[in-house]
Write a protein that holds these residues in place. Structure first.
Motif, PDB file in Angstrom:
ATOM      1  N   GLU A  14       0.813  -1.208   0.000  1.00  0.00           N
ATOM      2  CA  GLU A  14       0.000   0.000   0.000  1.00  0.00           C
ATOM      3  C   GLU A  14       0.856   1.271   0.000  1.00  0.00           C
ATOM      4  O   GLU A  14       0.339   2.366  -0.213  1.00  0.00           O
ATOM      5  N   GLN A  21       1.032   2.680  -9.025  1.00  0.00           N
ATOM      6  CA  GLN A  21       0.100   1.554  -9.083  1.00  0.00           C
ATOM      7  C   GLN A  21      -0.666   1.523 -10.401  1.00  0.00           C
ATOM      8  O   GLN A  21      -0.843   0.453 -11.008  1.00  0.00           O
ATOM      9  N   ARG A  25      -0.558  -1.481 -13.346  1.00  0.00           N
ATOM     10  CA  ARG A  25      -1.778  -2.164 -13.782  1.00  0.00           C
ATOM     11  C   ARG A  25      -2.116  -1.934 -15.249  1.00  0.00           C
ATOM     12  O   ARG A  25      -3.021  -2.578 -15.774  1.00  0.00           O
ATOM     13  N   VAL A  41       2.666  -6.217  -4.826  1.00  0.00           N
ATOM     14  CA  VAL A  41       2.724  -4.919  -5.495  1.00  0.00           C
ATOM     15  C   VAL A  41       2.191  -5.021  -6.924  1.00  0.00           C
ATOM     16  O   VAL A  41       1.664  -4.054  -7.473  1.00  0.00           O
TER      17      VAL A  41
END
Length: 248
Positions: A14, A21, A25, A41
């Protein structure tokens, strides 16, 4: 096509930026430092190719990036902590510049910041220390002239020492003449990971405490009077009667 050098933070999945992030993705290629970056992660990624760079040498990493560039694929190059600190990105960037491959650095939470948070400490206190020196122990790679621990310790500033827990006795010998035997020191093992652990002591007794814990690697050393002092002035910023732009 862009190569994104992403700081994944110290371990807690986090503790990564929203931007980092999002890129993990969305990028079709991920190259991550698997020895220090937890698999969590990478959760939520939709990459076509995921490679653990811990198993590769520099030229193999560059070849993967060249292939991605030829295919027009963005690359998430994921490093632990902040990639600009001991991330070995400089040598990769040198290749990318030679190859005219675009890149961008996405900052991350440093191990030093994570350790300070774990200890509940501010590393810069008025009258105590207003500087933080981030350095490492000279082991496989020599330190440039003037950056030896003894030289840096002369400043008396807060110091974060990477890659040194296996050489703690030698480090203490260099620090003692400048900080004093009663100076607070902490050794933090794998900060923010599920198995995180730490010890706090003084330069005089920390070696025995670390030996009892059995720390051998992946530990950061923090030293400085800020770790044990409640005797410091209040900051000007919040002092009543101190005027500034937002508080005339």
């Amino acid at each position: 096509m862009t190569v994104y050098f992403i700081g994944a933070g110290p371990g807690d999945p986090e503790l990564i930026t929203v931007k980092g992030q999002r890129l993990i993705r969305s990028c079709p290629v991920i190259i991550y430092a698997g020895s220090l970056v937890p698999a969590a992660v990478l959760e939520g990624h939709r990459a076509e190719q995921v490679v653990n760079s811990a198993e590769l040498h520099l030229e193999q990493i560059v070849e993967l990036i060249k292939t991605a560039h030829a295919n027009g694929q963005d690359v998430a190059r994921v490093h632990s902590g902040d990639p600009s600190l001991y991330g070995a990105i400089g040598e990769q960037i040198r290749y990318l510049r030679e190859l005219d491959i675009p890149f961008e650095i996405i900052p991350g939470v440093t191990a030093t910041a994570a350790c300070a948070a774990l200890l509940g400490a501010e590393l810069t206190l008025p009258d105590v220390s207003q500087s933080v020196i981030l350095t490492r122990y000279a082991d496989k790679t020599a330190m440039p002239a003037g950056e030896e621990l003894g030289s840096l310790a002369q400043h008396g500033a807060t110091m974060a020492i990477h890659l040194g827990v296996n050489h703690l006795e030698k480090i203490l010998a260099e620090l003692l003449p400048h900080y004093g035997a009663d100076c607070p020191i902490a050794v933090i093992h794998r900060a923010t990971w599920p198995d995180q652990d730490w010890v706090v002591g003084t330069l005089e007794d920390i070696a025995q405490k670390v030996q009892a814990k059995g720390f051998r690697r992946t530990a950061l050393i923090l030293v400085g009077r800020v770790l044990g002092s409640d005797h410091f002035s209040e900051s000007s910023l919040y002092r009543a009667g101190h005027a500034h732009l937002y508080r005339p």
